[in-house]
Design an enzyme around this catalytic site. Structure first.
Site, PDB file in Angstrom:
ATOM      1  CE  LYS A 207      -3.010   0.680   3.503  1.00 44.47           C
ATOM      2  NZ  LYS A 207      -3.271   1.974   4.183  1.00 44.47           N
ATOM      3  CB  SER A 208       3.848   2.270   1.957  1.00 50.14           C
ATOM      4  OG  SER A 208       3.309   2.182   3.240  1.00 50.14           O
TER       5      SER A 208
ATOM      6  NE  ARG B 271       6.088   6.681   0.693  1.00 51.37           N
ATOM      7  CZ  ARG B 271       5.162   6.487   1.626  1.00 51.37           C
ATOM      8  NH1 ARG B 271       4.089   5.748   1.346  1.00 51.37           N
ATOM      9  NH2 ARG B 271       5.289   7.025   2.835  1.00 51.37           N
TER      10      ARG B 271
ATOM     11  N   GLY C 109      -4.988   8.236   5.642  1.00 51.51           N
ATOM     12  CA  GLY C 109      -4.086   9.234   6.197  1.00 51.51           C
ATOM     13  C   GLY C 109      -2.870   9.459   5.325  1.00 51.51           C
TER      14      GLY C 109
ATOM     15  NE  ARG D 182      -5.156   8.419  11.243  1.00 52.35           N
ATOM     16  CZ  ARG D 182      -4.531   7.560  10.452  1.00 52.35           C
ATOM     17  NH1 ARG D 182      -5.140   7.068   9.389  1.00 52.35           N
ATOM     18  NH2 ARG D 182      -3.289   7.187  10.717  1.00 52.35           N
TER      19      ARG D 182
ATOM     20  CB  SER E 280       5.843  10.223  11.340  1.00 51.61           C
ATOM     21  OG  SER E 280       4.776  10.352  10.405  1.00 51.61           O
TER      22      SER E 280
ATOM     23  CD  GLN F 187       0.700   8.421   7.175  1.00 56.56           C
ATOM     24  OE1 GLN F 187       0.145   9.321   7.809  1.00 56.56           O
ATOM     25  NE2 GLN F 187       0.122   7.258   6.943  1.00 56.56           N
TER      26      GLN F 187
ATOM     27  CG  ASP G  28       0.574   0.311   9.546  1.00 54.69           C
ATOM     28  OD1 ASP G  28       0.102   1.070  10.422  1.00 54.69           O
ATOM     29  OD2 ASP G  28       0.841   0.697   8.397  1.00 54.69           O
TER      30      ASP G  28
ATOM     31  NE  ARG H  93      -4.888   0.265  13.419  1.00 50.84           N
ATOM     32  CZ  ARG H  93      -4.261   0.416  12.261  1.00 50.84           C
ATOM     33  NH1 ARG H  93      -2.936   0.448  12.216  1.00 50.84           N
ATOM     34  NH2 ARG H  93      -4.950   0.523  11.140  1.00 50.84           N
TER      35      ARG H  93
END
Length: 433
Positions: A22-23, A27, A95, A123, A167, A169, A315, A346
């Site tokens: 997914k990451s 990108r 996010g 968030r 992070s 992100q 994750d 979570r």
């Protein structure tokens, strides 16, 4: 409302692949869109999160074909070719989409706005709006949360930003802004986070320097179209790595999994717990390392999870907690406050769910304590969080009776084929509304 019932099984056997990372999929769209020329991406994850990123760039005038059989073809418009979207960009549950797009959009000549679903609107976004403002961007939030309003046409200046916590992100957001800023943008990390953006910059031939934990980028470069294969997502493979490890007599092979060292915390943690995981046929898809993973059942033991593993498995912790529930002894985790700021809290969601299934679990501000033993049947609420839903579906395979998981529709954000893939290994998971 979509729900799952996961029933106990004998053992898990077989060979599977999991959807693209997914990451990396996010990108690939971003850099392909601002590249000169055409990019062909294979293995793209067509989950709702990555589709949100894809649609955002289509709304900014980028022609993107697909996804068709996990292939997308992106006709890049160059760094300065994006057009103002006609509408507010809806990032859905993602996010990643919101934070990375904010960095890119802060550098454009046009105004824009980013919103999302009920979960995303809760968030934290000050972690990106503050450093972007230091660069000269005009980025406003609603009390530190989305929606994000961005005024274009601002001159950005490079900064040296020391990351307060790991992070990927935030780092990626600032690197994207730095591609348009006057002077150098330097980002220093004190703890390792995912480095897919840095690898992707090299894949698209954009100059980036990395030395002693500091990444340096400037605006004197262009992305160039490329061909890219995306490996399977280790965060999706994680569910089956744990499942095979805790279900007696299981023997599972997962092919073509990305094993980027900033993502393999789950393998290190489970191995420390006594898991039997073999990494086979190591190779590379461009800049990303890939392997096949062979997992066989092994009795696990509880451990104190090292804080150094937190950013490398952030994750995967929900399903690691399922492994801990099946282990002998106690497992503890600290230094993971970020888990409370994900698609759900979570830590809270897993403590509640485990307690519902007869497992003793206690939450801390920054972690959890789990006393291993056995999992009972029962009903849990995923709180609309895809990773919580899939984790408790794994628990059902080894529970004493079926486990019902409520509110599972968001599994489609990251792993639309989860139930089909699981049942190929002889899970018994049913969906119902």
């Amino acid at each position: 409302m979509l729900n799952f019932i996961s029933k106990p099984v004998g053992c898990l056997k077989g060979e599977i692949t999991v959807p693209g990372d997914k990451s990396i999929s996010h990108r690939s769209i971003i850099f392909g869109a601002i590249a000169i020329g055409t990019s062909v991406i294979d293995g793209f994850l067509d989950g709702e999160d990555c589709i949100a990123t894809l649609k955002a760039f289509q709304s900014m005038g980028v022609r993107i074909e697909g996804p068709d059989k996990q292939r997308v073809i992106i006709h890049g418009v160059g760094k300065y070719g994006l057009k103002q979207p006609q509408n507010i960009i809806d990032c859905g549950n993602s996010g990643t989409s919101m934070r990375l797009l904010a960095g890119l959009l802060a550098a454009q000549q046009f105004d824009s706005q980013l919103t999302g679903d009920e979960s995303l609107l809760k968030r934290p976004m000050l972690r990106i709006s503050r450093p972007l403002s230091q660069m000269g961007a005009d980025v406003t939030t609603q009390d530190g949360k989305p929606p994000i309003v961005i005024k274009g046409g601002k001159k950005l200046n490079g900064v040296h930003y020391v990351m307060p916590e790991a992070s990927a992100q935030v780092k990626s957001c600032l690197l994207l802004a730095g591609m348009y800023a006057e002077g150098q943008t330097k980002i220093t990390e004190n703890a390792v986070s995912r480095d897919h953006t840095e690898r992707m910059l090299r894949t698209f031939s954009y100059p980036v320097q990395i030395q002693d934990g500091t990444i340096v980028i400037d605006r004197n470069g262009e992305c160039h179209g490329t061909r890219l294969n995306i490996p399977g997502d280790i965060s999706s493979a994680a569910f089956f790595i744990v499942a095979a490890s805790i279900t007696p007599d299981s023997d599972v092979l997962i092919r073509n999994v990305g094993i980027n060292p900033t993502r393999t915390g789950i393998i290190h943690i489970l191995t420390e717990m006594g898991a039997d995981i073999r990494i086979l046929n190591q190779r590379a898809y461009g800049e990303e390392p890939v392997a096949d993973l062979h997992i066989r059942y092994s009795q696990l033991k509880g451990i104190d999870i090292p804080v150094s593993m937190v950013p490398l498995a952030i994750d995967e912790f929900p399903v690691i907690f399922i492994a801990a529930a099946c282990a002998q002894g106690k497992t503890t985790l600290h230094g993971a406050k970020e888990l409370r700021l994900k698609e759900s809290d979570r830590i809270g969601a897993m403590v509640d769910g485990l307690n519902q299934l007869g497992v003793h679990a206690e939450g801390f501000d920054d972690g959890i304590l789990i006393e291993g033993g056995s999992i009972q049947g029962g009903e849990v609420n995923s709180r609309g969080d895809h990773r919580i839903a899939m984790s408790f579906a794994i628990a059902g395979a080894v529970a004493s009776a079926p486990v019902t998981i409520k509110n599972c529709a968001n599994v489609a954000t990251s792993f639309p084929s989860f139930v089909t893939t699981a049942n190929m290994l002889h899970f018994q998971i049913e969906e119902y509304s």
